[in-house]
Design an enzyme around this catalytic site. Structure first.
Site, PDB file in Angstrom:
ATOM      1  N   ASP A 112       0.869  -1.175   0.000  1.00  0.00           N
ATOM      2  CA  ASP A 112       0.000   0.000   0.000  1.00  0.00           C
ATOM      3  C   ASP A 112       0.911   1.232   0.000  1.00  0.00           C
ATOM      4  O   ASP A 112       2.132   1.118   0.167  1.00  0.00           O
ATOM      5  CB  ASP A 112      -0.950  -0.056   1.208  1.00  0.00           C
ATOM      6  CG  ASP A 112      -2.200   0.794   0.982  1.00  0.00           C
ATOM      7  OD1 ASP A 112      -2.217   1.576   0.015  1.00  0.00           O
ATOM      8  OD2 ASP A 112      -3.142   0.684   1.789  1.00  0.00           O
ATOM      9  N   ASP A 134      -3.692   7.249  -3.586  1.00  0.00           N
ATOM     10  CA  ASP A 134      -5.062   7.712  -3.832  1.00  0.00           C
ATOM     11  C   ASP A 134      -5.525   8.619  -2.702  1.00  0.00           C
ATOM     12  O   ASP A 134      -4.861   8.729  -1.662  1.00  0.00           O
ATOM     13  CB  ASP A 134      -6.004   6.497  -3.979  1.00  0.00           C
ATOM     14  CG  ASP A 134      -5.865   5.501  -2.828  1.00  0.00           C
ATOM     15  OD1 ASP A 134      -4.724   5.248  -2.398  1.00  0.00           O
ATOM     16  OD2 ASP A 134      -6.896   4.992  -2.340  1.00  0.00           O
ATOM     17  N   GLY A 176     -11.649   3.376   0.948  1.00  0.00           N
ATOM     18  CA  GLY A 176     -12.545   4.197   1.762  1.00  0.00           C
ATOM     19  C   GLY A 176     -13.651   3.418   2.455  1.00  0.00           C
ATOM     20  O   GLY A 176     -14.675   3.994   2.832  1.00  0.00           O
TER      21      GLY A 176
END
Ligand code: GUN
Length: 723
Positions: A108, A143, A210
């Site tokens: 990530d 992101d 999210g």
């Protein structure tokens, strides 16, 4: 994958030309078994990527590989980048050496840290390049995390900015597989926008981002909405990863909606607090006298013995328990995909938690029937619980239903009203309602009150009514069924209590169903056949007609015609034409075994297991010759409707593959140049070459959008080639 004690061999790299590709090997509706091709092995999906915190290692990554056969893990490149010592090792020896793990490593990017702690101090291109340098298999772009409390316009900005960052990132990462996260907060429109925008870019995997705060608050209905809006708008040829989703209770529902990857820090985080993960929720070690499931890691200890252990030992043991349970639930999901029961597993799990039940009911029933508010686009209301408009629900429901194959083999266990809302049952209903049409003008007889096989009870009687103008139905737990289809799955194969079939029908509902089958304004004559004593005389008396002779030939013909229409999408005119000069070879039990044309060619064979009909090459030639519309061109995206009466879908194969397909080899993705819009997985298809000549018959493995986008895997399983 078995769990073992010794060492496991290192993985083999995929072939160079397959790097980053995803293929589907099996499916159940939108749920899929797949393979991701990477430099560190071919990873089987759906699977779990345990989160490795490079600073606090609980279970060693090497043990995950050796003992549990875990093929992929996820760690955080930002944490490594921030930490001098870790960074140095990663830069010089690579991330696989840093973790001591030989399988696929996903990293990530620091986005989650920015959500938890505020800004991060790394550049957009910098973090992608760093991941490339340390040799990860799948990197993630930086992101923008979209929180549920953000306003619509804030989320829209984040979605646009994430797409921009995606554009910048894909151009600098040539040979690197990249994660392109889907953002959009709780707004389905923005999820759809994000999914469409990110699909355009050259990503390998799409995580759904999210969702951590949504799951933490157990807003599972929102999670389902987010998943559907994202997934149904994504290109289907890339795996979908649920970022931060590690609770096994959620796997079946998400897998049923097409989730391929999960990551879990939960196994270790929950263990630190003495909490056990189970497929039905979370349990506290402090409250247990016995284990809820006995897993290998705890099999020689009692809960009280584990409570007595040092904190470190206890955390390790519970982490292993949690990991084992999590892996096991994913095994269960994979097996359910193979056996076509993933939806039923999701249905069962939905009863484990009220919020999950709500989500499941939202998925399967129209939201106008549930108490969820419609979507509010007003910024001031952005933090409220929002739902989806009815139109969008229907689109999403169609997307789930359209991927279902029917008829299926085996019994259909009754699960209460949920049964009626299973997507493959809905698909069966849609085929029936759009393709079956009454060929008679008389009154409607509805036989009810008994269990299948109905032919054993009233077959002779129906033979006597075959030459009359009466249209005959039987009442099944899934609704009314034309008698010509009386052995068809799922209607004829419901496994449930006897009273189900014996219940008196609701005649108002029956009239509605008749309307949906195109029958209106006719008299309905319900006849209870729970007792069949003297049934012939009784029925002729009720109908006030003279008893007739048996005409089993007419009934058999009706049965084949009905099946050709409902299962092969023929028009009644064409089906009747084919059957006109055919004869039947019967089995000893009086059922049709083969349908033969006047030249002695074998055309079709009813399948006794699920009431289907197998097509032979000779049968396919006849059907091929009857087609009125031209061959398909491209992959028209209009997936709606089943194009009743237009025949089985055609698949056009390019000239490179033609000789192989003619020999009976499967059609591989990448060699299909067009397909009819009504192609569905599991359907029998007619395979043609570019000159529209029949070259084979087979079973489609994909939807039109999938045919268009996949480049690896089987597109059509060929049953018989036409040499
Ligand atoms: N981990 C959990 N959620 C997210 C997300 O939305 N984006 C990224 N990059 N990582 C995550």
């Amino acid at each position: 994958m078995k769990w073992q004690t010794g060492k496991r061999d290192n993985p083999q790299a995929c072939r160079d030309q397959d790097l980053g590709k995803f293929e589907i090997t099996n499916r159940d509706g939108q749920a899929r078994l797949g393979k991701i091709h990477t430099k560190h092995g071919i990873v089987q999906t759906p699977c779990l990527l345990p989160v490795i915190n490079p600073n606090i290692r609980t279970i060693e990554p090497r043990e995950m590989w050796d003992k549990y056969g875990i093929e992929a893990v996820i760690t955080n490149s930002y944490v490594i980048w921030k930490h001098d010592k870790l960074k140095k090792i990663a830069m010089s020896k690579g991330v696989h050496a840093l973790l001591d793990y030989p399988g696929m490593v996903m990293t990530d990017s620091g986005t989650f840290q920015s959500y938890v702690y505020g800004d991060v101090d790394v550049g957009i291109e910098e973090i992608v390049k760093f991941q490339e340098k340390i040799g990860v298999d799948v990197a993630t772009i930086l992101d923008i995390f979209t929180r549920p409390d953000m306003t619509y316009s804030q989320v829209e900005d984040a979605v646009n900015e994430t797409i921009k960052r995606g554009e910048k990132s894909v151009v600098i990462s040539d040979n690197l597989m990249l994660n392109g996260p889907i953002q959009g907060g709780i707004y389905p429109e923005l999820r759809a926008k994000s999914a469409k925008g990110m699909s355009e870019l050259n990503f390998s995997i799409h995580p759904i981002g999210g969702i951590v705060p949504v799951m933490e608050k157990q807003k599972y209905t929102q999670l389902a909405k987010i998943m559907l809006a994202s997934k149904s708008n994504l290109t289907p040829n890339r795996p979908v990863h649920m970022f931060g989703c590690g609770h096994p209770m959620l796997f079946p529902m998400l897998v049923a909606m097409g989730a391929d990857l999960f990551d879990s820090a939960a196994y270790a985080l929950f263990a630190r607090d003495g909490r056990l993960l189970t497929p039905w929720g979370t349990e506290k070690l402090s409250e247990l006298e016995e284990w809820p499931i006995i897993m290998p890691s705890v099999s020689s200890f009692s809960p009280s013995e584990v409570r007595e252990m040092s904190r470190e030992d206890r955390t390790m043991l519970i982490s292993k328990f949690n990991l084992e349970v999590t892996l096991q639930e994913l095994s269960r999901c994979r097996q359910a995909i193979r056996s076509g029961t993933i939806w039923r597993l999701a249905e069962k799990r939905s009863h484990e938690h009220p919020a999950l039940r709500e989500a499941f009911l939202w998925l399967t029933t129209n939201p106008s029937k549930s108490k969820i508010e419609p979507l509010i686009l007003d910024e001031t209301n952005a933090s409220q619980e929002t739902g989806q408009e009815q139109g969008r629900w229907e689109e999403n429901w169609d997307w789930l239903v359209n991927a279902q194959s029917t008829p299926r083999n085996g019994g259909e266990p009754w699960g209460g009203n949920d049964t009626l809302n299973r997507p493959h049952i809905e698909m069966a209903r849609r085929k029936l309602r759009s393709r079956w049409r009454s060929q008679k003008n008389g009154d409607v007889i509805l036989f009810y009150g008994t269990t299948p096989p109905w032919r054993d009870k009233i077959g002779d009687l129906v033979d006597r009514l075959a030459e009359t103008e009466h249209e005959i139905f039987v009442q099944t737990p899934l609704g009314i069924l034309p008698f010509g289809l009386e052995d068809l799955n799922p209607w004829a194969h419901i496994e449930g209590p006897n009273w189900l079939e014996k219940t008196k029908p609701d005649f108002g509902l029956v009239q509605e169903e008749l309307g949906l089958l195109g029958i209106t304004g006719r008299k309905l004559i319900p006849i209870d056949i729970s007792n069949t004593d003297d049934i012939h005389n009784r029925v002729f008396e009720i109908l006030s007609i003279e008893p007739r002779e048996k005409s089993s030939e007419t009934r058999k013909r009706t049965q084949i015609i009905d099946k050709l229409c409902v299962l092969y999408n023929l028009s009644y005119q064409d089906a009747t034409k084919i059957c006109k000069d055919s004869s039947f070879v019967m089995s000893r039990t009086g059922r049709i075994r083969n349908v033969i044309d006047s030249y002695g060619n074998h055309l079709f064979s009813p399948r006794l297991g699920e009431g289907g009909l197998s097509l032979t090459l000779e049968g396919a030639k006849k059907i091929h010759a009857l087609r009125k519309r031209g061959p398909p061109v491209g992959f028209n995206q209009d997936n709606s409707g089943l194009h009743a009466g237009e025949g089985p879908p055609w698949i056009v194969v390019d000239s490179d593959a033609e000789p192989f397909v003619r020999k009976g080899r499967n059609v591989m993705h990448g060699f299909v140049s067009a397909c009819d819009v009504w192609t569905r997985p599991g359907e029998t298809v007619i395979i043609v070459n570019e000159k529209a000549e029949l070259i084979a018959i087979g079973r489609a493995q994909a939807t039109p959008t999938e045919f268009e986008s996949f480049t690896k895997g089987i597109a059509v399983k060929v049953r018989e080639g036409h040499p």
